[in-house]
Design a protein around this motif. Structure first.
Motif, PDB file in Angstrom:
ATOM      1  N   CYS A  86     -70.569  60.417-105.939  1.00 46.31           N
ATOM      2  CA  CYS A  86     -70.757  60.663-107.617  1.00 46.31           C
ATOM      3  C   CYS A  86     -71.920  61.854-107.462  1.00 46.31           C
ATOM      4  O   CYS A  86     -71.523  62.319-108.959  1.00 46.31           O
ATOM      5  CB  CYS A  86     -71.077  59.144-108.098  1.00 46.31           C
ATOM      6  N   THR A 156     -73.128  58.973-115.806  1.00 46.16           N
ATOM      7  CA  THR A 156     -73.042  58.921-113.864  1.00 46.16           C
ATOM      8  C   THR A 156     -74.261  58.102-114.327  1.00 46.16           C
ATOM      9  O   THR A 156     -74.922  57.007-113.286  1.00 46.16           O
ATOM     10  CB  THR A 156     -72.907  60.014-113.470  1.00 46.16           C
ATOM     11  N   SER A 160     -74.969  54.605-113.557  1.00 47.63           N
ATOM     12  CA  SER A 160     -75.895  53.662-111.850  1.00 47.63           C
ATOM     13  C   SER A 160     -76.955  53.270-112.517  1.00 47.63           C
ATOM     14  O   SER A 160     -77.260  52.589-111.209  1.00 47.63           O
ATOM     15  CB  SER A 160     -76.214  55.047-111.509  1.00 47.63           C
ATOM     16  N   LEU A 192     -66.938  57.461-111.649  1.00 41.51           N
ATOM     17  CA  LEU A 192     -68.222  57.796-110.608  1.00 41.51           C
ATOM     18  C   LEU A 192     -69.038  56.773-109.966  1.00 41.51           C
ATOM     19  O   LEU A 192     -69.675  57.214-109.145  1.00 41.51           O
ATOM     20  CB  LEU A 192     -68.577  59.449-111.464  1.00 41.51           C
ATOM     21  N   ALA A 193     -69.909  56.781-111.688  1.00 43.00           N
ATOM     22  CA  ALA A 193     -71.193  55.804-111.752  1.00 43.00           C
ATOM     23  C   ALA A 193     -70.571  54.400-110.827  1.00 43.00           C
ATOM     24  O   ALA A 193     -71.949  53.984-110.470  1.00 43.00           O
ATOM     25  CB  ALA A 193     -71.433  56.129-113.006  1.00 43.00           C
ATOM     26  N   ARG A 198     -64.007  51.022-109.282  1.00 43.85           N
ATOM     27  CA  ARG A 198     -62.873  51.662-108.124  1.00 43.85           C
ATOM     28  C   ARG A 198     -61.372  50.812-107.780  1.00 43.85           C
ATOM     29  O   ARG A 198     -60.137  51.515-108.038  1.00 43.85           O
ATOM     30  CB  ARG A 198     -63.299  52.646-107.490  1.00 43.85           C
TER      31      ARG A 198
END
Length: 463
Positions: A86, A156, A160, A192-193, A198
């Motif tokens: 990320c 992000t 996170s 992304l984070a 995913r």
């Protein structure tokens, strides 16, 4: 000689000469006025809360209170929590944009000016902009190169560091809705984070009045997914304003930078707006899902913080509990009322990508800090803890509090910070360095009678 020469430049009035006032005396008076003017300008450009309470806290510091050892439970912005892939993509996001939507050298030269013009359209000139302004290619390019990139840095880092269960409980095949999605900012930041998401097959309804910006966002998302060698999520683009219907109920509803303009431009009182938009948000929620969630993120300014505090109350009246940033589910002590404190969190952008900082400076929009206010809430029946997901259960043996201000200089080489807790607003006095967004824990103090006269905050000393 130098002073005499300098004094000669001071223009004396006839009545000053008659009163026997010397040029050096007038010079000193003029310089004093300038210094006071500069001081007022400096104070105006900094949060008032960092100017106002120093005297009252120093007066109360004489009272005896033993400092308590505090432990850091978590942070909203710990950069260590950001996944390496990320961080790599966000750092080189400009390169990814260039490969997805190439622009020629002339367009690159004009980019800073286009970003500056877009900034005016979004702020002081927003009443004059056209409804479909985001459908223009130049506007889309400016938005993705500046606003999308900066928003990814903010989101992000936040995503996170939010408690993992807030997102990880989304089941495979869940339906999600992002209101005012723009270039799919929230789904992209989440992808992304949160690597654990995913692999899940999520379907996102992405709603915006601009079909062009939604299409652009989906192309960027596909490029990111290819970079990460992951299957992309499924997207359903919804062209329309907030309130437009969708075919399925959602387990997660998100909205980032959607309500700031609505709140500032509306004629209705903020409590009415909060109730109305809470009802609208929950109309998209799957009521049969005990793990349904709502996440709303806004700029860290008083008006938005006030709205979010009222939205928090409205959500709680509809059987949702605040998970973050709140360390409790009691009354909000930083509700943004006039003269009070507002809930916002910030981190330094000194480690932001060099290309982005350079582009921002060229556009005259350099950032030293990233600031935001937000509320994350979930259904009460699905919450593990009714006192707030990031707080301990109400055992009475510990006190958790969230640092929600920059440092305030106090006498004796000490520092103060405002913080939110189940005991209300705190003024945390310490010699240690604390950071905005940190959640700290101390043994429950037996005596919390010391009060800061200016803010009404309870004073607590920690080491």
């Amino acid at each position: 000689m130098q002073n005499q020469k300098s004094d000669a430049k001071i223009e004396m009035k006839w009545y000053e000469k008659k009163q026997g006032i010397k040029a050096s005396q007038k010079k000193k008076k003029v310089e004093g006025k300038l210094l006071r003017k500069e001081k007022r300008a400096h104070e105006a450009s900094h949060p008032k809360e960092q100017q106002a309470d120093v005297r009252s806290t120093s007066h109360g510091a004489r009272g005896a209170q033993r400092a308590i050892s505090a432990d850091v439970v978590s942070s909203l912005f710990n950069p260590v929590s950001i996944p390496a892939d990320c961080a790599s993509i966000v750092a080189k996001f400009g390169t990814l944009l260039d490969s997805t939507f190439p622009i020629n050298s002339r367009q690159k030269v004009m980019l800073a000016d286009q970003i500056r013009e877009l900034s005016h359209n979004l702020t002081d000139e927003r009443e004059e902009r056209r409804l479909g302004y985001m459908n223009q290619v130049t506007t889309t390019s400016a938005y993705t190169h500046y606003y999308l990139w900066w928003n990814l840095i903010r989101l992000t880092r936040l995503f996170s560091n939010l408690k993992k269960s807030f997102f990880s409980t989304l089941a495979d095949g869940s339906i999600c809705l992002d209101v005012g999605s723009g270039p799919l900012t929230v789904p992209l930041a989440l992808f992304l984070a949160c690597p654990e998401l995913r692999k899940k097959k999520l379907t996102w309804y992405c709603m915006d009045i601009s079909s062009q910006i939604l299409a652009t966002g989906e192309e960027i998302f596909l490029s990111v997914a290819a970079k990460l060698e992951c299957e992309p999520w499924n997207f359903v683009r919804v062209k329309g304003e907030f309130g437009t219907g969708i075919k399925e109920k959602a387990a997660l509803v998100t909205a980032a930078n959607v309500f700031n303009e609505i709140v500032q431009d509306a004629d209705m009182p903020p409590d009415y707006l909060a109730k109305k938009y809470c009802s609208d948000l929950l109309s998209y929620i799957d009521c049969n899902n005990p793990l349904s969630k709502v996440l709303v993120i806004e700029p860290g300014v008083p008006a938005c913080a006030r709205f979010l505090s009222l939205l928090r109350d409205a959500l709680m009246r509809n059987d949702f509990v605040p998970c973050s940033p709140c360390p409790h589910a009691g009354e909000c002590p930083m509700d943004g009322k006039r003269g009070g404190k507002w809930c916002n969190y910030a981190f330094s952008t000194e480690d932001a990508p060099r290309d982005l900082r350079k582009l921002s400076e060229s556009a005259g929009l350099a950032k030293e800090r990233a600031v935001l206010s937000f509320i994350a809430a979930e259904k009460a029946v699905g919450a593990q803890d009714t006192s707030g997901a990031e707080a301990s259960a109400e055992k009475g043996d510990v006190l958790n509090f969230r640092i929600a201000s920059d440092e305030i200089r106090l006498p004796g080489d000490r520092t103060g910070y405002y913080a939110c807790s189940e005991r209300g607003l705190l003024l945390v006095v310490t010699t240690r360095k604390c950071f905005s967004g940190e959640l700290l824990s101390v043994p429950m103090p037996r005596n919390m009678t010391r009060m800061d006269r200016k803010s009404g905050a309870r004073v607590i000393e920690i080491i």
